[in-house]
Scaffold this motif. Structure first.
Motif, PDB file in Angstrom:
ATOM      1  N   ASN A 112      -5.452  24.120 -16.256  1.00  0.00           N
ATOM      2  CA  ASN A 112      -4.770  25.410 -16.204  1.00  0.00           C
ATOM      3  C   ASN A 112      -3.415  25.291 -15.513  1.00  0.00           C
ATOM      4  O   ASN A 112      -2.454  25.948 -15.903  1.00  0.00           O
ATOM      5  CB  ASN A 112      -5.642  26.456 -15.505  1.00  0.00           C
ATOM      6  CG  ASN A 112      -6.596  27.118 -16.485  1.00  0.00           C
ATOM      7  OD1 ASN A 112      -6.204  28.002 -17.235  1.00  0.00           O
ATOM      8  ND2 ASN A 112      -7.825  26.640 -16.539  1.00  0.00           N
ATOM      9  N   GLN A 113      -3.332  24.442 -14.502  1.00  0.00           N
ATOM     10  CA  GLN A 113      -2.044  24.230 -13.833  1.00  0.00           C
ATOM     11  C   GLN A 113      -1.019  23.608 -14.783  1.00  0.00           C
ATOM     12  O   GLN A 113       0.090  24.120 -14.929  1.00  0.00           O
ATOM     13  CB  GLN A 113      -2.229  23.323 -12.617  1.00  0.00           C
ATOM     14  CG  GLN A 113      -0.890  22.972 -11.966  1.00  0.00           C
ATOM     15  CD  GLN A 113      -0.987  21.824 -10.981  1.00  0.00           C
ATOM     16  OE1 GLN A 113      -1.839  21.823 -10.108  1.00  0.00           O
ATOM     17  NE2 GLN A 113      -0.104  20.845 -11.127  1.00  0.00           N
ATOM     18  N   THR A 114      -1.375  22.499 -15.416  1.00  0.00           N
ATOM     19  CA  THR A 114      -0.374  21.824 -16.257  1.00  0.00           C
ATOM     20  C   THR A 114      -0.098  22.618 -17.543  1.00  0.00           C
ATOM     21  O   THR A 114       1.034  22.604 -18.034  1.00  0.00           O
ATOM     22  CB  THR A 114      -0.776  20.366 -16.584  1.00  0.00           C
ATOM     23  OG1 THR A 114      -2.039  20.342 -17.249  1.00  0.00           O
ATOM     24  CG2 THR A 114      -0.859  19.535 -15.305  1.00  0.00           C
ATOM     25  N   ASN A 115      -1.087  23.329 -18.064  1.00  0.00           N
ATOM     26  CA  ASN A 115      -0.824  24.248 -19.187  1.00  0.00           C
ATOM     27  C   ASN A 115       0.290  25.224 -18.790  1.00  0.00           C
ATOM     28  O   ASN A 115       1.209  25.482 -19.577  1.00  0.00           O
ATOM     29  CB  ASN A 115      -2.065  25.083 -19.537  1.00  0.00           C
ATOM     30  CG  ASN A 115      -3.117  24.380 -20.383  1.00  0.00           C
ATOM     31  OD1 ASN A 115      -3.994  24.998 -20.937  1.00  0.00           O
ATOM     32  ND2 ASN A 115      -3.066  23.047 -20.474  1.00  0.00           N
ATOM     33  N   ALA A 116       0.208  25.754 -17.594  1.00  0.00           N
ATOM     34  CA  ALA A 116       1.198  26.736 -17.139  1.00  0.00           C
ATOM     35  C   ALA A 116       2.571  26.096 -16.946  1.00  0.00           C
ATOM     36  O   ALA A 116       3.603  26.687 -17.271  1.00  0.00           O
ATOM     37  CB  ALA A 116       0.729  27.397 -15.839  1.00  0.00           C
ATOM     38  N   GLN A 117       2.589  24.872 -16.421  1.00  0.00           N
ATOM     39  CA  GLN A 117       3.882  24.190 -16.254  1.00  0.00           C
ATOM     40  C   GLN A 117       4.534  23.965 -17.618  1.00  0.00           C
ATOM     41  O   GLN A 117       5.727  24.211 -17.801  1.00  0.00           O
ATOM     42  CB  GLN A 117       3.680  22.848 -15.532  1.00  0.00           C
ATOM     43  CG  GLN A 117       3.318  23.015 -14.050  1.00  0.00           C
ATOM     44  CD  GLN A 117       2.839  21.727 -13.405  1.00  0.00           C
ATOM     45  OE1 GLN A 117       2.040  20.991 -13.991  1.00  0.00           O
ATOM     46  NE2 GLN A 117       3.291  21.461 -12.178  1.00  0.00           N
ATOM     47  N   VAL A 118       3.736  23.488 -18.561  1.00  0.00           N
ATOM     48  CA  VAL A 118       4.247  23.233 -19.913  1.00  0.00           C
ATOM     49  C   VAL A 118       4.773  24.520 -20.542  1.00  0.00           C
ATOM     50  O   VAL A 118       5.858  24.533 -21.144  1.00  0.00           O
ATOM     51  CB  VAL A 118       3.125  22.634 -20.790  1.00  0.00           C
ATOM     52  CG1 VAL A 118       3.455  22.757 -22.267  1.00  0.00           C
ATOM     53  CG2 VAL A 118       2.887  21.180 -20.413  1.00  0.00           C
TER      54      VAL A 118
END
Lengths: 132, 132, 132, 132, 132, 132
Positions: A112-118
């Motif tokens: 969920n963190q890296t999805n949001a960064q992307v």
């Protein structure tokens, strides 16, 4: 709270009762959880959902426990409280240890963190990831 | 499309370049994918994200391939196109077969279906699922 | 790609053209972005949306730039690519620095991480957080 | 649980009380549901939301009942428990039968399933679907 | 409801207890909220999350209160009930007035509205918004 | 972009080709859209999905066009670009007028707005909405 009554064995129709029996037999318990009692208003949907779910969640190319972990991941991302609860219980029943649970939660959280960064950076897909 | 430029090795700062090198070494390839080049504007975030991700996605209580499958499941539920692409490529590199991929997609799809049934019917959580 | 044609000034109806003029005047530019040209098929919705948005995003209890940051956060969580792009451009025009942008992305990412931890663990709300 | 107190008629401001009266008149009931009592802290938002909602949900190009079904579909996809409950009650009041409800749930569930298949496979949009 | 027990000070491990103490000291209160007690089963995750969160949410390029507003926006879009409650309480503690709260809710609501309009119409991103 | 190749008639297996023929016959067109060509790698899923979808989306308790509108609403809330495009095309083919499309978009947008207001305020469900 619910938008339909949860049907008891007595209130359910004959096709729904047959699914309740199949659930009891497959799980070796007399307990039929609320999801199936809510879905029992639509007997065709109940039959189809149980048939497909029990076939899919059994042995296959992926281990049944792995599929429960995937189910928890999707349910968490969708914010489905009931589903997180019921599939966490199912995963424990299939052998999920506290260490596996902790690592599952960490993986879901990191995704969920890296999805949001992307998404915030709107990163374009690398050409090499395309299979079409 | 992106909301920040993707930094080349020359444009990236020294801490970002060091992460690029760590990625190359860990993966045995010269290629650094777009996510890291977009994140390189924030060198602290780049370092922290790479360190945590590479530690988490390695061996642990769960198999590395299983964690990639979980990542794909979350990315699909969140609708993160880049993430679905990059983690599908990573899962293939870690041994995901076409049969496993098909069963993963079927599990994600089924979870989204039953999540929706549960939410539309607002099924209350069974007391026995509570661990608090 | 779009599900409706983007209307040029010539193709738009008189009420839509009046909104286009209001946008040009408010922003000091001749450019009208694609959102308004797609929405122009529904002149009442176009008028209502522009009126409410321009009033809301001006000075108030919150700073206009802060409201753009909130807009980016929501758009990221919803996975709305167009919205992330357009509101990132708007935030930059209102003074968002690269440092602020990086911290915004880090905050959105952290919130998505802890949201997922909370949801996977199904943490019950503390009584003291209730205001009802 | 709530993040603001629910305002009684006595606690609400004059503009909010006027909206409460309009709701009572439009619905032919003395009951004002919790959403409006929570929103009443922002009298401008309360007025605007009620005015727009009551206009939109009345007769138009789409039947009022169809619009309630759409509202349930969106609320389910967003995981808004309150909204699923309140609009299911509204749909029943407008004539939704148990058979229609079951078919609505089946359609929402199927859409969530195929949405997930499409997103997991990252299917590119066919050129013929583009209207821009 | 929860999928893991909430650990009391006595039940928590030594590293978890140390984080509980750090939370108490940072906030000037004896109370440790449920999120940390649920996360305490994974002491490494608890330490990492608290360390990163407390650093991020302090002074930086963005004001601490602004970051709480962003957190509420993300939590609302994700439908995380616990998170909306806990960060609304945190924002109030950092100075959010009722007027700011009302405007925050209005901005989140407007963003969700226009996100939906954009997505339903599939508006293509304007070339000028691209920074890649 | 896609995570699997789109299978041509020649590349697809015999069961997939039979589904392609069924699609052509049902729709009176030679064109088979990308979704089915991507799903064709999993012939069982392809058969099951087509069978269930074509049965569900035909006449029933709800009008076929109404079910397409519901599909668009869910696809928009999920941010599934492909799905919004393909079901908007399907809805037009079933008689959706521009006025109906505009009102559909307005309803979806309003639902997303009020969903967000409810979630941000964490409005508790009124007792009278409970059917359990």
């Amino acid at each position: 709270m619910a938008t339909v009554p949860l049907l008891s064995d007595e209130e359910a129709g004959p096709r729904a009762r047959a699914v309740f029996e199949a659930i009891r037999e497959a799980r070796g318990t007399d307990y039929v959880n609320n999801f199936w009692r809510a879905l029992a208003h639509d007997e065709a949907a109940l039959e189809e959902t149980w048939a497909r779910l029990s076939r899919l969640m059994g042995p296959g190319a992926l281990d049944p426990l792995v599929k429960e972990l995937i189910y928890i991941a999707v349910s968490t991302a969708n914010g489905c409280s009931y589903c997180v609860h019921s599939h966490t219980a199912a995963a424990k029943a299939k052998g999920m240890t506290p260490e596996m649970h902790a690592e599952l939660v960490a993986t879901i959280a990191m995704a969920n963190q890296t999805n949001a960064q992307v998404t915030a950076l709107q990163v374009p897909v690398d050409d090499r990831f395309d299979e079409a």
